[in-house]
Write a protein that holds these residues in place. Sequence first.
Motif, mmCIF file in Angstrom:
data_model
loop_
_atom_site.group_PDB
_atom_site.id
_atom_site.type_symbol
_atom_site.label_atom_id
_atom_site.label_comp_id
_atom_site.label_asym_id
_atom_site.label_seq_id
_atom_site.Cartn_x
_atom_site.Cartn_y
_atom_site.Cartn_z
ATOM 1 N N TRP A 1 6.812 9.415 -3.655
ATOM 2 C CA TRP A 1 8.132 8.809 -3.640
ATOM 3 C C TRP A 1 8.585 8.287 -2.287
ATOM 4 C CZ3 TRP A 1 9.425 7.420 -8.161
ATOM 5 C CH2 TRP A 1 9.089 8.187 -9.274
ATOM 6 N N THR A 2 7.810 8.476 -1.227
ATOM 7 C CA THR A 2 8.216 7.951 0.085
ATOM 8 C C THR A 2 8.292 6.426 0.059
ATOM 9 O OG1 THR A 2 7.315 9.850 1.286
ATOM 10 C CG2 THR A 2 7.598 7.803 2.518
ATOM 11 N N GLY A 3 7.295 5.779 -0.510
ATOM 12 C CA GLY A 3 7.293 4.320 -0.564
ATOM 13 C C GLY A 3 8.425 3.760 -1.394
ATOM 14 N N TYR A 4 8.803 4.482 -2.438
ATOM 15 C CA TYR A 4 9.920 4.055 -3.281
ATOM 16 C C TYR A 4 11.210 3.996 -2.475
ATOM 17 C CZ TYR A 4 13.232 4.187 -7.195
ATOM 18 O OH TYR A 4 14.261 3.912 -8.070
ATOM 19 N N ASN A 5 11.482 5.040 -1.703
ATOM 20 C CA ASN A 5 12.695 5.057 -0.877
ATOM 21 C C ASN A 5 12.597 4.078 0.290
ATOM 22 O OD1 ASN A 5 14.487 7.380 -1.939
ATOM 23 N ND2 ASN A 5 12.453 8.284 -1.871
ATOM 24 N N ALA B 1 0.826 -1.213 0.000
ATOM 25 C CA ALA B 1 0.000 0.000 0.000
ATOM 26 C C ALA B 1 0.857 1.260 0.000
ATOM 27 C CB ALA B 1 -0.917 -0.009 1.226
ATOM 28 N N ILE B 2 1.968 1.234 0.721
ATOM 29 C CA ILE B 2 2.832 2.425 0.788
ATOM 30 C C ILE B 2 3.658 2.566 -0.485
ATOM 31 C CG2 ILE B 2 4.739 3.482 2.053
ATOM 32 C CD1 ILE B 2 3.668 2.124 4.571
ATOM 33 N N PHE B 3 3.991 1.449 -1.103
ATOM 34 C CA PHE B 3 4.808 1.502 -2.323
ATOM 35 C C PHE B 3 3.987 1.856 -3.564
ATOM 36 C CE2 PHE B 3 6.556 -0.663 -6.096
ATOM 37 C CZ PHE B 3 7.799 -0.045 -6.166
ATOM 38 N N LEU B 4 2.683 1.549 -3.567
ATOM 39 C CA LEU B 4 1.859 1.696 -4.765
ATOM 40 C C LEU B 4 1.829 3.105 -5.362
ATOM 41 C CD1 LEU B 4 -1.308 -0.556 -4.342
ATOM 42 C CD2 LEU B 4 0.465 -0.667 -6.091
ATOM 43 N N PRO B 5 1.864 4.185 -4.571
ATOM 44 C CA PRO B 5 1.796 5.519 -5.195
ATOM 45 C C PRO B 5 2.826 5.759 -6.288
ATOM 46 C CG PRO B 5 1.459 5.726 -2.844
ATOM 47 C CD PRO B 5 1.779 4.293 -3.099
#
Length: 321
Positions: free
Chosen positions: A197-201, A136-140
Amino acid sequence: MNVAASVSPSVSLWNKRRGRSKPPRTRPTKSERRRNLTGWVFIIPAASLITIMSFWPMVRAFLLSLQTGRGSRMSYAEPLWMNYRRLLGDDTFIMTLKTTFIYLIIEVPIMLGLALILAVLLNNPNLRFKGLYRTAIFLPCAVSLVSYSLVFRTLFANEGFVNDMLLGLGIIDSPVNWLGQPGTARAVIIIGLIWRWTGYNMVFYLAGLQNIDPATIEAARIDGANAWQTFWHVTVPQLKPMILLTAIMSTNGTLQLFDESWNLTRGGPAYTSMSMSHYLYELSFLKSPNFGYASALSYVILVLVAVLALIQMKVGDKRDA
């Protein structure tokens, strides 16, 4: 036959007098030459494509940055650095430079700090539904840029959900024109960048946390360190290479920011939320295209990216200290 044993005593004595400890190199064998040739056969096509598709356009762009004129009527400027000198007096460029650094200074630390906190929380082995939370956090960052821009424009519209919620809570007395004021327009872009980009990092930090030896954490707890001391003095130092990597990538991405500036605010109001790359696009393809001046701006962005990346590497890499 042993090559070293076959070297004559006179040659060995000559090598010692010359300060050499190794025997002279022998000519490569036929099989070694064949292996070297095979390696070059595989490398040359890829190296040629990289040179033609990447390095040659960079050289051409630099030469173009020294030229002035329109369309096919381009000629070298007098003096050659005229386009770069013109940038220093361009109020729009100065504004986009300041705006880009505002995004960089505010967004990158918040995003990386939040990503690190989320990674630590989701790395807890006792946490249930970890996979669901991580996804869920990575999906954005996997959502279409145009789709998420439309959603954010709707949320922050004058009659959008954000104004309705704030009015309902009594925080504001009248709707805020989020996209029509310089400060709030920049804030919307920063919020969008953090959300996307928070989920990406976070994924990078999760990978780093899972490579940390649990024995180091256990040793710190045995020595009496609390949770914060263990995190700050044990976990963070072991994550420094990953923190450095994400900091460099985030800095480079922010300095080259285009999508959010174009899709969320169109650079408005009055260029106050426009990034440097957005201004570069307008100089190149909108209004009255000026490829020489735009190329000069692109090289300024390149220099800023290179200098900040070098500073971060020098500050963050302590292996030779």
